[in-house]
Design an enzyme around this catalytic site. Structure first.
Site, mmCIF file in Angstrom:
data_model
loop_
_atom_site.group_PDB
_atom_site.id
_atom_site.type_symbol
_atom_site.label_atom_id
_atom_site.label_comp_id
_atom_site.label_asym_id
_atom_site.label_seq_id
_atom_site.Cartn_x
_atom_site.Cartn_y
_atom_site.Cartn_z
ATOM 1 N N HIS A 1 0.858 -1.180 0.000
ATOM 2 C CA HIS A 1 0.000 0.000 0.000
ATOM 3 C C HIS A 1 0.898 1.235 0.000
ATOM 4 O O HIS A 1 2.062 1.171 0.392
ATOM 5 C CB HIS A 1 -0.871 0.028 1.247
ATOM 6 C CG HIS A 1 -1.878 -1.074 1.296
ATOM 7 N ND1 HIS A 1 -2.804 -1.163 2.297
ATOM 8 C CD2 HIS A 1 -2.107 -2.128 0.476
ATOM 9 C CE1 HIS A 1 -3.569 -2.219 2.101
ATOM 10 N NE2 HIS A 1 -3.162 -2.826 0.994
ATOM 11 N N GLU B 1 1.125 3.815 1.901
ATOM 12 C CA GLU B 1 1.701 4.156 3.204
ATOM 13 C C GLU B 1 2.851 3.226 3.554
ATOM 14 O O GLU B 1 3.886 3.670 4.075
ATOM 15 C CB GLU B 1 0.623 4.090 4.308
ATOM 16 C CG GLU B 1 -0.511 5.069 4.105
ATOM 17 C CD GLU B 1 -1.660 4.515 3.269
ATOM 18 O OE1 GLU B 1 -2.745 5.113 3.318
ATOM 19 O OE2 GLU B 1 -1.499 3.492 2.567
ATOM 20 N N CYS C 1 -5.300 1.993 6.153
ATOM 21 C CA CYS C 1 -6.065 0.792 6.499
ATOM 22 C C CYS C 1 -5.493 0.172 7.779
ATOM 23 O O CYS C 1 -4.549 0.679 8.372
ATOM 24 C CB CYS C 1 -6.013 -0.209 5.345
ATOM 25 S SG CYS C 1 -4.398 -0.996 5.165
ATOM 26 N N CYS D 1 -1.702 -0.764 7.397
ATOM 27 C CA CYS D 1 -0.831 0.409 7.444
ATOM 28 C C CYS D 1 -0.842 1.041 8.841
ATOM 29 O O CYS D 1 0.184 1.538 9.313
ATOM 30 C CB CYS D 1 -1.255 1.408 6.385
ATOM 31 S SG CYS D 1 -1.083 0.745 4.709
#
Length: 134
Positions: free
Chosen positions: A53, A55, A81, A84
């Site tokens: 992801h 992040e 999320c 993360c």
């Protein structure tokens, strides 16, 4: 333009790059002492790795450069999320700024509020969380 707006603009630009490469349009940067120390955009499809992801890519970029993330600010155009959020807490990032809620998998709201809960003592206090339009 204030600092938050400037850094969010960078996230939006990274999100556009992700979208152009067929990824979800998410971009993220890590900032410490006013300097960008890590950046990334969504690469899950490209790398065939669900953990990539935006992040996570930004955090790993900073960590791989030997940066200490304690007290840093993570910016993302979308709410981090649960995955993360775990990494943000683990690295003791002090503030998280994002522009859009991500829905049921977001890390700021119950029942999976990994980013904001005070019930996880192993990491200390949660980071400051800001939802901003830019």
């Amino acid at each position: 333009m204030n600092a938050h707006q400037q850094f969010m603009e960078k996230c939006f630009a990274l999100a556009e790059k992700a979208a152009a490469e067929g990824e979800s349009p998410v971009g993220s940067i890590v900032v410490k002492d006013g300097l960008v120390i890590g950046e990334g955009y969504e690469k899950s499809r490209q790398l065939k790795d669900i953990t990539r992801h935006a992040e996570m890519v930004a955090i790993l970029d900073a960590v791989n450069k030997g940066q200490d993330l304690r007290g840093a600010v993570l910016y993302s155009n979308v709410e981090p999320c649960i995955l993360c959020s775990y990494a943000i807490r683990h690295y003791k990032i002090g503030e998280v700024v994002f522009a859009k809620l991500s829905g049921e998998a977001g890390g700021t709201r119950a029942p999976f509020n990994v980013l904001t809960t005070t019930a996880l003592g192993l990491w200390g206090p949660p980071p400051t969380v800001r939802l901003t339009s830019q």
